[in-house]
Design a protein around this motif. Sequence first.
Motif, short mmCIF file in Angstrom:
data_model
loop_
_atom_site.label_atom_id
_atom_site.label_comp_id
_atom_site.label_asym_id
_atom_site.label_seq_id
_atom_site.Cartn_x
_atom_site.Cartn_y
_atom_site.Cartn_z
N GLU A 1 -41.97 -28.91 30.41
CA GLU A 1 -41.38 -29.64 31.36
C GLU A 1 -41.74 -30.65 32.33
OE1 GLU A 1 -38.20 -28.17 34.28
OE2 GLU A 1 -38.25 -28.56 32.40
N ARG B 1 -41.60 -33.84 30.17
CA ARG B 1 -40.77 -34.62 29.20
C ARG B 1 -38.98 -34.68 30.61
NH1 ARG B 1 -37.38 -32.65 25.51
NH2 ARG B 1 -36.77 -34.66 24.40
N TYR B 2 -39.23 -33.81 31.35
CA TYR B 2 -38.11 -33.49 32.74
C TYR B 2 -38.38 -33.93 33.18
CZ TYR B 2 -34.77 -32.20 35.65
OH TYR B 2 -34.28 -32.56 36.90
N GLU B 3 -40.03 -33.94 34.37
CA GLU B 3 -40.40 -35.11 35.81
C GLU B 3 -41.01 -36.05 35.14
OE1 GLU B 3 -41.37 -30.92 38.20
OE2 GLU B 3 -43.01 -32.08 37.29
N THR C 1 -40.16 -37.90 32.38
CA THR C 1 -38.73 -38.82 31.75
C THR C 1 -39.12 -39.78 30.18
OG1 THR C 1 -39.37 -40.37 33.25
CG2 THR C 1 -37.51 -38.84 34.31
N TYR D 1 -38.76 -38.57 27.33
CA TYR D 1 -37.44 -37.68 26.78
C TYR D 1 -38.15 -38.17 24.56
CZ TYR D 1 -35.16 -38.23 30.72
OH TYR D 1 -34.96 -38.16 32.29
#
Length: 216
Positions: free
Chosen positions: A44, A47-49, A51, A53
């Motif tokens: 998390e 890949r999310y915070e 970015t 991807y």
Amino acid sequence: MAESPVTARLQSGDPIRWSTIGDSIAQGAHWTGAERDYVQLLEERIRYELTRYGDSFVRWAVSGATTEDTLGRLPAALDLSPDLVLIGVGTNDAKAGRDGLEKFERRYDTLLTTIRDTGALVIAQTPTAVLRTCRYNLGDHLPAYAATIRAVAKRRDVTLVDHFARWTTAGDGWAPAEWMADPIHPGGRGHRVMARTLFESLGLYAADSACCRLLD
């Protein structure tokens, strides 16, 4: 983020293939209930915070695994050419007590050197602590196994995340009960503690990060 081998790799901008090997704690098996485990929280954060991807996460950890089991799974894991391998093993090895330390050190050294020789970045982790009621006398043996991991990581110049030190400091030599799902396995809160320790040790901590603030 503070500079570390991991943040330096992140700054390259190239996608990173992350791989996790080890035991039930690294697998995030069963004892986390409906909560996310520390590897999911790491993903998390990445890949999310952050970015990223294009980064990918593959998990080879299996409940009950020792260093011997993990070495057996290593060729399949390395066939996917990971860029970074996070090792989470040692608790099950410690059931062998002091008689198993020499073999454990040899196998752990082989794990680190085999992965590192592929060019992948290696992250070693000490196990988490256990409760006083734990079976197998793990409370007596884990300190020596954690010390062995520290020594091998230092000898091989591998980045170390020392969960054991944090847990025994917080629990006066044992795991804090509120971090545990049973005498051996961390629960959801324990995995949040592990994630926080990872973020801080790898230079991934940021005060404005929701993942990093999970223990605030």
